[in-house]
Design an enzyme around this catalytic site. Structure first.
Site, PDB file in Angstrom:
ATOM      1  N   SER A   1      -5.711  -0.399  -6.628  1.00 41.79           N
ATOM      2  CA  SER A   1      -3.973  -0.545  -6.483  1.00 41.79           C
ATOM      3  C   SER A   1      -4.475  -2.167  -7.268  1.00 41.79           C
ATOM      4  O   SER A   1      -5.188  -3.239  -6.598  1.00 41.79           O
ATOM      5  CB  SER A   1      -3.506  -0.811  -5.374  1.00 41.79           C
ATOM      6  OG  SER A   1      -2.298  -1.044  -5.441  1.00 41.79           O
TER       7      SER A   1
ATOM      8  N   TYR B   1      -1.679  -2.872   3.159  1.00 39.81           N
ATOM      9  CA  TYR B   1      -1.454  -2.516   2.509  1.00 39.81           C
ATOM     10  C   TYR B   1      -2.647  -2.982   1.904  1.00 39.81           C
ATOM     11  O   TYR B   1      -3.870  -2.255   1.502  1.00 39.81           O
ATOM     12  CB  TYR B   1      -0.474  -1.690   1.192  1.00 39.81           C
ATOM     13  CG  TYR B   1      -0.779  -0.826   0.619  1.00 39.81           C
ATOM     14  CD1 TYR B   1      -0.606   0.356   0.681  1.00 39.81           C
ATOM     15  CD2 TYR B   1      -0.590  -1.322  -0.868  1.00 39.81           C
ATOM     16  CE1 TYR B   1      -1.314   1.211  -1.050  1.00 39.81           C
ATOM     17  CE2 TYR B   1      -0.888  -0.633  -2.329  1.00 39.81           C
ATOM     18  CZ  TYR B   1      -1.166   0.689  -1.556  1.00 39.81           C
ATOM     19  OH  TYR B   1      -1.088   1.253  -3.459  1.00 39.81           O
TER      20      TYR B   1
END
Ligand SMILES: NC(=O)c1ccc[n+]([C@@H]2O[C@H](COP(=O)([O-])OP(=O)(O)OC[C@H]3O[C@@H](n4cnc5c(N)ncnc54)[C@H](OP(=O)(O)O)[C@@H]3O)[C@@H](O)[C@H]2O)c1
Length: 266
Positions: free
Chosen positions: A157, A170
């Site tokens: 990401s 995350y």
């Protein structure tokens, strides 16, 4: 140049003869990448936890592969179940005789301040986003080593290299997955296995449905990124095909950012 065990594709981006496993492929970016691999001729095994949810996804990937000879199969299992991971990779190799491409796409998220998140929740998120990829890489590397060929793609990401408050678990998981990508590139390179990552930016998938509907988010994204819009799931497939194909033969340990210019834009 090709290893002797590697079938020679007819074109630079052809995946004919290749066998792929894509985790988290029942919807969103995983499904899009599975369809793209199939449309370039690969036989793709689509994973998700919900077997029923894979039925439509497999039909979509099968249809996408029709013209190029690509095929699709369902492979339901939970990537956090180590025994299930081992069994799933064996099932693919026993059926197909090989495994060429692994895309570790499963990713979960807990948006909470770090001091509000119980350590157990962090552990569970790391199991889903990091440890599962470790197990899948280990299992897939066995047949790939024996073949002298493999392509592993980890879906990280833009939250790997940059951070925003309230998303520490995350961000930590994706940063670690990026580091694992480089570590495995070093370890598996001598065996003909390339390990890279794709770092998506803002994509309009189910996971982001509420934000996609939000006009303020759209306005923010418009001024914050070069292309000024949400990415569509089908816009991730090109990077996956590229990294899996002969075109990326000398690329390993890299992160391809697919973010409409979010990271590049100031
Ligand atoms: N969308 C974005 O804007 C964006 C941005 C940056 C990075 N990413 C990354 O891209 C990846 C895909 O994102 P997405 O938005 O397409 O996700 P999504 O729409 O939430 O889809 C997640 C997929 O993973 C499966 N899954 C979840 N947990 C699983 C488990 N334990 N075992 C097996 N399958 C599991 C789900 O199927 P089941 O529910 O049936 O298990 C589903 O197929 C993730 O790694 C995410 O972090 C996405």
């Amino acid at each position: 140049m090709h290893t002797p065990a590697s079938p020679i594709p007819t074109t630079l981006f052809s995946l004919q003869g290749r066998v792929a496993l894509v985790t988290g492929a029942s919807r969103g970016l995983g499904l899009s990448m599975a369809c793209s691999l199939a449309s370039h001729g690969a036989t793709v095994w689509l994973n998700g936890r919900d077997a029923a949810g894979l039925t439509d996804a497999v039909a979509q990937a099968q249809a996408a592969g029709q013209a190029a000879g690509g095929r699709a199969q369902a492979l339901p299992f939970d990537v956090t179940d180590e025994a299930a991971v081992t069994a799933a990779v064996h099932q693919v190799v026993d059926t197909q005789g090989r495994l060429d491409i692994l895309i570790n796409n499963v990713g979960q998220r807990r948006r909470e301040p770090f001091d509000a998140l119980p350590a157990q929740a962090l552990r569970e998120l790391l199991e889903a986003n990091l440890v599962s990829a470790w197990h899948l890489c280990r299992e897939a590397a066995r047949p790939m080593r024996a073949q002298g060929f493999g392509r592993i793609v980890n879906v990280t990401s833009i939250a790997g290299p940059i951070a925003r408050a309230g998303d520490a678990a995350y961000t930590t998981s994706k940063g670690a997955l990026e580091a694992l990508t480089r570590a495995l590139a070093a370890e598996l390179g001598p065996h003909g296995i390339n390990v890279n990552a794709i770092a998506p930016g803002f994509f309009a998938t189910d996971a982001n449905a509420a934000m996609v509907e939000d006009a303020a988010t759209a306005a923010w994204l418009q001024q914050r990124s070069s292309l000024g819009r949400w990415g569509q799931p089908e816009e991730i497939g090109g990077a996956a095909v590229f990294l899996a194909s002969r075109a990326a033969g000398y690329i390993t340990g890299q992160v391809i950012v697919v973010d409409g210019g979010y990271l590049a834009h100031f």
